[in-house]
Design an enzyme around this catalytic site. Structure first.
Site, PDB file in Angstrom:
ATOM      1  N   LYS A 119       0.844  -1.197   0.000  1.00  0.00           N
ATOM      2  CA  LYS A 119       0.000   0.000   0.000  1.00  0.00           C
ATOM      3  C   LYS A 119       0.879   1.246   0.000  1.00  0.00           C
ATOM      4  O   LYS A 119       1.984   1.224   0.548  1.00  0.00           O
ATOM      5  CB  LYS A 119      -0.848   0.036   1.280  1.00  0.00           C
ATOM      6  N   ARG A 154      -9.900 -11.746   2.461  1.00  0.00           N
ATOM      7  CA  ARG A 154     -10.714 -12.866   1.968  1.00  0.00           C
ATOM      8  C   ARG A 154      -9.957 -14.182   2.077  1.00  0.00           C
ATOM      9  O   ARG A 154     -10.559 -15.238   2.242  1.00  0.00           O
ATOM     10  CB  ARG A 154     -11.167 -12.575   0.526  1.00  0.00           C
TER      11      ARG A 154
HETATM   12  N1  BES Z   1      -7.964  -3.818   4.498  1.00  0.00           N
HETATM   13  C1  BES Z   1      -8.162  -3.478   3.141  1.00  0.00           C
HETATM   14  C2  BES Z   1      -9.500  -2.777   2.894  1.00  0.00           C
HETATM   15  C3  BES Z   1      -9.660  -1.417   3.517  1.00  0.00           C
HETATM   16  C4  BES Z   1      -9.215  -0.284   2.852  1.00  0.00           C
HETATM   17  C5  BES Z   1     -10.295  -1.276   4.720  1.00  0.00           C
HETATM   18  C6  BES Z   1      -9.396   0.951   3.421  1.00  0.00           C
HETATM   19  C7  BES Z   1     -10.478  -0.024   5.286  1.00  0.00           C
HETATM   20  C8  BES Z   1     -10.030   1.090   4.634  1.00  0.00           C
HETATM   21  C9  BES Z   1      -8.139  -4.732   2.269  1.00  0.00           C
HETATM   22  O1  BES Z   1      -7.336  -5.756   2.710  1.00  0.00           O
HETATM   23  C10 BES Z   1      -7.628  -4.308   0.921  1.00  0.00           C
HETATM   24  O2  BES Z   1      -6.549  -3.840   0.857  1.00  0.00           O
HETATM   25  N2  BES Z   1      -8.452  -4.490  -0.094  1.00  0.00           N
HETATM   26  C11 BES Z   1      -8.086  -4.130  -1.420  1.00  0.00           C
HETATM   27  C12 BES Z   1      -8.648  -5.173  -2.351  1.00  0.00           C
HETATM   28  C13 BES Z   1      -8.170  -5.042  -3.763  1.00  0.00           C
HETATM   29  C14 BES Z   1      -6.690  -5.332  -3.840  1.00  0.00           C
HETATM   30  C15 BES Z   1      -8.937  -6.015  -4.617  1.00  0.00           C
HETATM   31  C16 BES Z   1      -8.697  -2.765  -1.711  1.00  0.00           C
HETATM   32  O3  BES Z   1      -9.802  -2.481  -1.264  1.00  0.00           O
HETATM   33  O4  BES Z   1      -8.033  -1.967  -2.352  1.00  0.00           O
HETATM   34 ZN    ZN Z   2      -5.312  -5.554   2.069  1.00  0.00          ZN
END
Ligand code: BES
Ligand code: ZN
Ligand code: ZN
Length: 489
Positions: free
Chosen positions: A271, A345
């Site tokens: 990230k 997931r």
């Molecule tokens: N923990 C994050 C989702 C999240 C983002 C929660 C911001 C709260 C605030 C999750 O693990 C994630 O990173 N999801 C990705 C999925 C994508 C790579 C398909 C996302 O939402 O960008």
């Molecule tokens: Zn994530």
């Protein structure tokens, strides 16, 4: 702090703050306060001067000019009585708490019940007000002294019957759960690692907790969960299960599964730093589950409740999984991991498989799963998906009643194509828009035929701003809604 009821406020009661709620007729006209007791003369004339109409969210804090027993009076407008909801009382409770603290109150009283409303009992109104009062005063004091608590009592006017007394007790218990969830989420990842979540689960009263370590997780072949955990050798994963059994024969068996990623760096699909700032909150689902489990011995529901958490960090050491790797989930499904940031997931896949093998009647998972859910629904609503309309409807009702808002989203079958991999049974990301839905569809592969609901709490689990009865940081979302659901059977 002690919460009391009294049928009438004695004339000689020494009070720092007395709270009055009022409703308007919706006309916007200045409200007549001619019926206020004589001791509030100063208040009545002040309200008239200010043309106070009891509009929603309006408040007037008045120094009760020289009155020998009552230092301040706070008048709260709840708006048009036709639009009144319990959320108004929670917000009124929150405003009351903030004002009470600001003037360093010790003893607070309130005449807050609206008799004119037929939709809510006195007890409902009292419960909601007390919830707001408690939650708005939450402080996270592990690393910094909080402001000094001066308030000793809140005494509300109302019949001193068991209904009203229980309403206060219930509010206190629910808020204890919410505040625990807030504490767990607010604690930085360094101090809220998988082992700390396990410790929190083990310390619960009235719940049997079993914690499986790395070796046990490998033995259970939770390959999907492990694919995430393998990049975090420094802070090993734990699989946590908690069980509550009622004294009498259980009416239903409910499984709660919480995402417990104690820090989400994104893994090798790392990230940006901004996106990582709040990622200690990625265990918000598990915080809600552990916190609900923590109060079950006080709520005493007639159902068996089990809580499951696959706790891990999502980190990037030399053992970390790479985009393109394939893992094998506990149920034998092979998953091509194309984005290591879609880790929630992967952890939930095995947690759901495990939970489902215990044959619950209902399975509900909570997860800060997708940023896309924040885009779609904002910070106030959780995305609600599932395979059982009745369960979905029940959760929605509980959400509306408690202010833990949810919005029903679809699980469109035709989007399953997006999760097809050319080398494995599934891939862990969709190929287009609707990321919240493809995440939900992914999870559906691990719930069998069990009645299941998925709550994407990515928005409401955290707030940067606070406001109302929420405080900055973790919110403890869905603790009250799901407690209501659990106690409704
Ligand atoms: N923990 C994050 C989702 C999240 C983002 C929660 C911001 C709260 C605030 C999750 O693990 C994630 O990173 N999801 C990705 C999925 C994508 C790579 C398909 C996302 O939402 O960008
Ligand atoms: Zn994530
Ligand atoms: Zn995550």
């Amino acid at each position: 702090m002690k919460f009391n009821l009294q049928s009438k406020r004695p004339a000689n009661q020494k009070i720092d703050l007395h709270i009055i709620t009022t409703v308007s007729t919706g006309s916007g006209k200045t409200k007549s306060f001619s019926t206020l007791p004589a001791e509030f003369k100063a208040v009545a004339s002040e309200l008239k001067k200010r043309e106070f109409s009891a509009a929603k969210d309006s408040q007037v804090l008045i120094f009760n000019n020289g009155h020998k027993n009552i230092r301040y009076v706070l008048v709260l407008g709840l708006g048009d009585h036709k639009n009144l909801t319990l959320e108004h009382f929670r917000l009124a409770g929150a405003t009351a708490r903030k004002n009470a603290a600001a003037i360093k109150s010790v003893n607070v009283t309130g005449d807050i019940v609206q008799k004119a409303t037929k939709s809510f009992s006195d007890a409902d109104q009292i419960q909601a007000f007390v919830e707001g009062f408690i939650l708005a005063g939450y402080q996270f004091t592990r690393y910094k002294k909080g402001s000094k608590e001066t308030i000793k009592t809140l005494t509300l006017e109302g019949a001193t019957n068991s209904k009203n007394k229980n309403a206060i007790k219930l509010a206190e218990v629910l808020c204890e759960g919410v505040c625990l969830a807030r504490d767990l989420v607010n604690t930085p990842a360094e101090h809220m690692a998988p082992v700390d979540l396990a410790k929190a689960a083990k310390s619960l009263t009235g719940v049997t907790t079993k914690v499986h370590n790395l070796a046990a997780i490998k033995k259970m072949k939770m390959g999907s969960f492990l694919s995430v955990a393998q990049g975090s050798t420094a802070k090993p994963p734990y699989f946590i299960e908690m069980h509550y059994k009622p004294k009498t024969k259980a009416k239903k068996k409910i499984a709660l599964v919480g995402k417990g990623v104690t820090f989400d760096s994104g893994g090798l699909s790392i990230k940006p730093s901004k996106g990582m700032e709040t990622m200690k909150m990625d265990m918000g689902g598990s915080a809600t589950v552990i916190s609900i489990m923590s109060i079950l011995h006080k709520l005493k529901p007639n159902v068996e409740v089990s809580g499951y958490v696959a706790a891990t960090e999502n980190m990037v050491d030399g053992h970390a999984q790479r985009p393109g790797d394939v893992c094998t989930a506990m149920n034998g499904t092979t998953i091509e991991v194309l984005n290591t940031d879609a880790e929630g997931r992967l952890t939930l896949a095995d947690a759901l498989t495990y939970a489902n093998r215990k044959k619950p009647d209902y399975m509900i998972d909570l997860a800060t799963l997708t940023g896309a859910c924040l885009v779609a629904l904002g910070e106030e609503f959780s995305g609600l998906m599932g395979n059982d309309e009745t369960l979905i409807e029940k959760i929605k009702e509980c959400g509306d009643a408690t202010g833990d808002l949810v919005w029903h989203l679809p699980l469109p079958e035709q989007y399953n194509d997006q999760l097809k991999s050319s080398i494995a049974d599934l891939k862990n990301i969709g190929s287009g828009y609707g990321g919240t839905l493809t995440a939900g569809l992914f999870l559906q592969n691990f719930v069998g035929n069990t009645k299941w609901a998925h709550l994407d709490i990515a928005g409401p689990a955290w707030t940067d701003r606070g406001g109302g009865y929420k405080t900055k940081g973790g919110t403890g979302t869905m603790v009250r809604a799901l407690s209501k659901l659990i106690t409704s059977f």
